[in-house]
Design a protein around this motif. Structure first.
Motif, PDB file in Angstrom:
ATOM      1  N   GLY A  16      -0.410   1.751  -7.082  1.00 20.10           N
ATOM      2  CA  GLY A  16       0.605   2.565  -7.717  1.00 20.10           C
ATOM      3  C   GLY A  16       0.064   3.934  -8.050  1.00 20.10           C
ATOM      4  O   GLY A  16      -1.114   4.217  -7.845  1.00 20.10           O
ATOM      5  N   LEU A  17       0.951   4.773  -8.561  1.00 17.36           N
ATOM      6  CA  LEU A  17       0.563   6.099  -9.027  1.00 17.36           C
ATOM      7  C   LEU A  17       0.926   6.226 -10.487  1.00 17.36           C
ATOM      8  O   LEU A  17       1.993   5.787 -10.909  1.00 17.36           O
ATOM      9  CB  LEU A  17       1.300   7.191  -8.243  1.00 17.36           C
ATOM     10  CG  LEU A  17       0.879   7.414  -6.806  1.00 17.36           C
ATOM     11  CD1 LEU A  17       1.791   8.446  -6.151  1.00 17.36           C
ATOM     12  CD2 LEU A  17      -0.553   7.863  -6.724  1.00 17.36           C
ATOM     13  N   ALA A  18       0.048   6.839 -11.233  1.00 17.84           N
ATOM     14  CA  ALA A  18       0.344   7.210 -12.609  1.00 17.84           C
ATOM     15  C   ALA A  18       0.474   8.732 -12.620  1.00 17.84           C
ATOM     16  O   ALA A  18      -0.370   9.434 -12.053  1.00 17.84           O
ATOM     17  CB  ALA A  18      -0.771   6.767 -13.546  1.00 17.84           C
ATOM     18  N   VAL A  19       1.549   9.209 -13.229  1.00 17.88           N
ATOM     19  CA  VAL A  19       1.776  10.654 -13.308  1.00 17.88           C
ATOM     20  C   VAL A  19       2.078  10.990 -14.766  1.00 17.88           C
ATOM     21  O   VAL A  19       3.213  11.261 -15.131  1.00 17.88           O
ATOM     22  CB  VAL A  19       2.946  11.100 -12.393  1.00 17.88           C
ATOM     23  CG1 VAL A  19       3.010  12.616 -12.306  1.00 17.88           C
ATOM     24  CG2 VAL A  19       2.821  10.494 -11.000  1.00 17.88           C
ATOM     25  N   ALA A  25      -1.720  13.521 -11.122  1.00 17.05           N
ATOM     26  CA  ALA A  25      -1.361  12.177 -10.671  1.00 17.05           C
ATOM     27  C   ALA A  25      -2.617  11.468 -10.186  1.00 17.05           C
ATOM     28  O   ALA A  25      -3.541  12.101  -9.680  1.00 17.05           O
ATOM     29  CB  ALA A  25      -0.334  12.272  -9.544  1.00 17.05           C
ATOM     30  N   ARG A  26      -2.637  10.142 -10.360  1.00 21.60           N
ATOM     31  CA  ARG A  26      -3.797   9.385  -9.900  1.00 21.60           C
ATOM     32  C   ARG A  26      -3.352   8.009  -9.409  1.00 21.60           C
ATOM     33  O   ARG A  26      -2.332   7.484  -9.845  1.00 21.60           O
ATOM     34  CB  ARG A  26      -4.835   9.245 -10.999  1.00 21.60           C
ATOM     35  CG  ARG A  26      -4.336   8.542 -12.228  1.00 21.60           C
ATOM     36  CD  ARG A  26      -5.359   8.576 -13.360  1.00 21.60           C
ATOM     37  NE  ARG A  26      -4.770   8.145 -14.601  1.00 21.60           N
ATOM     38  CZ  ARG A  26      -4.612   6.887 -14.968  1.00 21.60           C
ATOM     39  NH1 ARG A  26      -4.998   5.919 -14.187  1.00 21.60           N
ATOM     40  NH2 ARG A  26      -4.057   6.585 -16.123  1.00 21.60           N
ATOM     41  N   ILE A  27      -4.141   7.470  -8.495  1.00 26.30           N
ATOM     42  CA  ILE A  27      -3.885   6.136  -7.961  1.00 26.30           C
ATOM     43  C   ILE A  27      -4.354   5.114  -8.989  1.00 26.30           C
ATOM     44  O   ILE A  27      -5.434   5.252  -9.564  1.00 26.30           O
ATOM     45  CB  ILE A  27      -4.609   5.943  -6.613  1.00 26.30           C
ATOM     46  CG1 ILE A  27      -4.046   6.922  -5.578  1.00 26.30           C
ATOM     47  CG2 ILE A  27      -4.495   4.498  -6.128  1.00 26.30           C
ATOM     48  CD1 ILE A  27      -4.786   6.957  -4.273  1.00 26.30           C
ATOM     49  N   SER A  30      -6.207   0.002  -8.208  1.00 20.79           N
ATOM     50  CA  SER A  30      -7.003  -0.109  -6.984  1.00 20.79           C
ATOM     51  C   SER A  30      -7.942  -1.321  -7.013  1.00 20.79           C
ATOM     52  O   SER A  30      -8.227  -1.893  -5.958  1.00 20.79           O
ATOM     53  CB  SER A  30      -7.786   1.174  -6.730  1.00 20.79           C
ATOM     54  OG  SER A  30      -8.601   1.490  -7.826  1.00 20.79           O
ATOM     55  N   GLU A  31      -8.408  -1.735  -8.203  1.00 17.97           N
ATOM     56  CA  GLU A  31      -9.281  -2.904  -8.282  1.00 17.97           C
ATOM     57  C   GLU A  31      -8.527  -4.162  -7.886  1.00 17.97           C
ATOM     58  O   GLU A  31      -9.051  -5.005  -7.145  1.00 17.97           O
ATOM     59  CB  GLU A  31      -9.864  -3.062  -9.694  1.00 17.97           C
ATOM     60  CG  GLU A  31     -10.795  -1.939 -10.109  1.00 17.97           C
ATOM     61  CD  GLU A  31     -10.055  -0.723 -10.683  1.00 17.97           C
ATOM     62  OE1 GLU A  31      -8.824  -0.806 -10.919  1.00 17.97           O
ATOM     63  OE2 GLU A  31     -10.707   0.312 -10.874  1.00 17.97           O
ATOM     64  N   GLU A  32      -7.287  -4.306  -8.370  1.00 20.45           N
ATOM     65  CA  GLU A  32      -6.467  -5.464  -7.992  1.00 20.45           C
ATOM     66  C   GLU A  32      -6.172  -5.455  -6.496  1.00 20.45           C
ATOM     67  O   GLU A  32      -6.201  -6.484  -5.838  1.00 20.45           O
ATOM     68  CB  GLU A  32      -5.153  -5.465  -8.773  1.00 20.45           C
ATOM     69  CG  GLU A  32      -5.329  -5.699 -10.253  1.00 20.45           C
ATOM     70  CD  GLU A  32      -4.031  -5.463 -11.016  1.00 20.45           C
ATOM     71  OE1 GLU A  32      -3.199  -4.647 -10.572  1.00 20.45           O
ATOM     72  OE2 GLU A  32      -3.849  -6.122 -12.051  1.00 20.45           O
ATOM     73  N   PHE A  33      -5.896  -4.259  -5.985  1.00 23.85           N
ATOM     74  CA  PHE A  33      -5.627  -4.108  -4.554  1.00 23.85           C
ATOM     75  C   PHE A  33      -6.844  -4.543  -3.740  1.00 23.85           C
ATOM     76  O   PHE A  33      -6.729  -5.340  -2.797  1.00 23.85           O
ATOM     77  CB  PHE A  33      -5.265  -2.651  -4.255  1.00 23.85           C
ATOM     78  CG  PHE A  33      -5.108  -2.349  -2.791  1.00 23.85           C
ATOM     79  CD1 PHE A  33      -3.955  -2.699  -2.117  1.00 23.85           C
ATOM     80  CD2 PHE A  33      -6.114  -1.704  -2.096  1.00 23.85           C
ATOM     81  CE1 PHE A  33      -3.801  -2.421  -0.761  1.00 23.85           C
ATOM     82  CE2 PHE A  33      -5.979  -1.411  -0.749  1.00 23.85           C
ATOM     83  CZ  PHE A  33      -4.816  -1.774  -0.082  1.00 23.85           C
ATOM     84  N   ALA A  34      -8.026  -4.052  -4.103  1.00 22.15           N
ATOM     85  CA  ALA A  34      -9.249  -4.390  -3.376  1.00 22.15           C
ATOM     86  C   ALA A  34      -9.516  -5.891  -3.417  1.00 22.15           C
ATOM     87  O   ALA A  34      -9.907  -6.489  -2.406  1.00 22.15           O
ATOM     88  CB  ALA A  34     -10.434  -3.618  -3.946  1.00 22.15           C
ATOM     89  N   THR A  57       2.397   9.840  -0.869  1.00 21.72           N
ATOM     90  CA  THR A  57       3.132  10.173  -2.088  1.00 21.72           C
ATOM     91  C   THR A  57       2.285  11.030  -3.015  1.00 21.72           C
ATOM     92  O   THR A  57       2.776  12.009  -3.595  1.00 21.72           O
ATOM     93  CB  THR A  57       3.602   8.889  -2.791  1.00 21.72           C
ATOM     94  OG1 THR A  57       4.361   8.105  -1.863  1.00 21.72           O
ATOM     95  CG2 THR A  57       4.454   9.217  -4.008  1.00 21.72           C
ATOM     96  N   LEU A  58       1.008  10.708  -3.152  1.00 16.85           N
ATOM     97  CA  LEU A  58       0.112  11.519  -3.975  1.00 16.85           C
ATOM     98  C   LEU A  58       0.036  12.943  -3.431  1.00 16.85           C
ATOM     99  O   LEU A  58       0.086  13.916  -4.196  1.00 16.85           O
ATOM    100  CB  LEU A  58      -1.282  10.893  -4.028  1.00 16.85           C
ATOM    101  CG  LEU A  58      -2.324  11.631  -4.841  1.00 16.85           C
ATOM    102  CD1 LEU A  58      -1.901  11.772  -6.303  1.00 16.85           C
ATOM    103  CD2 LEU A  58      -3.666  10.913  -4.742  1.00 16.85           C
ATOM    104  N   GLU A  59      -0.040  13.081  -2.122  1.00 18.21           N
ATOM    105  CA  GLU A  59      -0.073  14.416  -1.508  1.00 18.21           C
ATOM    106  C   GLU A  59       1.222  15.183  -1.796  1.00 18.21           C
ATOM    107  O   GLU A  59       1.189  16.366  -2.153  1.00 18.21           O
ATOM    108  CB  GLU A  59      -0.273  14.291  -0.002  1.00 18.21           C
ATOM    109  CG  GLU A  59      -0.365  15.623   0.702  1.00 18.21           C
ATOM    110  CD  GLU A  59      -0.560  15.462   2.207  1.00 18.21           C
ATOM    111  OE1 GLU A  59      -0.211  16.413   2.924  1.00 18.21           O
ATOM    112  OE2 GLU A  59      -1.048  14.408   2.652  1.00 18.21           O
ATOM    113  N   GLU A  60       2.361  14.504  -1.664  1.00 18.77           N
ATOM    114  CA  GLU A  60       3.641  15.166  -1.936  1.00 18.77           C
ATOM    115  C   GLU A  60       3.741  15.600  -3.394  1.00 18.77           C
ATOM    116  O   GLU A  60       4.170  16.721  -3.690  1.00 18.77           O
ATOM    117  CB  GLU A  60       4.806  14.230  -1.597  1.00 18.77           C
ATOM    118  CG  GLU A  60       4.987  13.981  -0.125  1.00 18.77           C
ATOM    119  CD  GLU A  60       6.080  12.968   0.163  1.00 18.77           C
ATOM    120  OE1 GLU A  60       6.794  12.550  -0.774  1.00 18.77           O
ATOM    121  OE2 GLU A  60       6.219  12.580   1.339  1.00 18.77           O
TER     122      GLU A  60
END
Length: 84
Positions: A16-19, A25-27, A30-34, A57-60
């Protein structure tokens, strides 16, 4: 998300992203994803999709100077965010 005439199937791709207002904004998650990728809970195709979508999405959002409202407006979403 996949759907047919009887049901919808969704998969939480765990990234997910936190904004937070006024910050970059940051991802997140990632630990759960990994762990899900390492444990083969997520299929590799789903993991690849999650990485592509979250980075795009982060880039946008970055192009909109991390202003979630401006990014949503550029995507045709005009409602107040977060909802009051």
């Amino acid at each position: 998300m996949q759907r047919d005439t009887r049901a919808w199937r969704t998969t939480d791709l765990l990234l997910g992203l936190a904004v937070p207002g006024g910050t970059t904004a940051r991802i997140v998650r990632s630990e759960e994803f990994a762990a899900a990728v390492a444990g083969q809970v997520l299929r590799s195709a789903d993991a690849d999709l999650a990485l592509r979508v979250v980075h795009r999405t982060l880039e946008e959002i970055s192009r909109h100077r991390h202003d979630l409202g401006a990014w949503l407006t550029s995507r045709g979403v005009y409602e107040i965010w977060p909802p009051l």
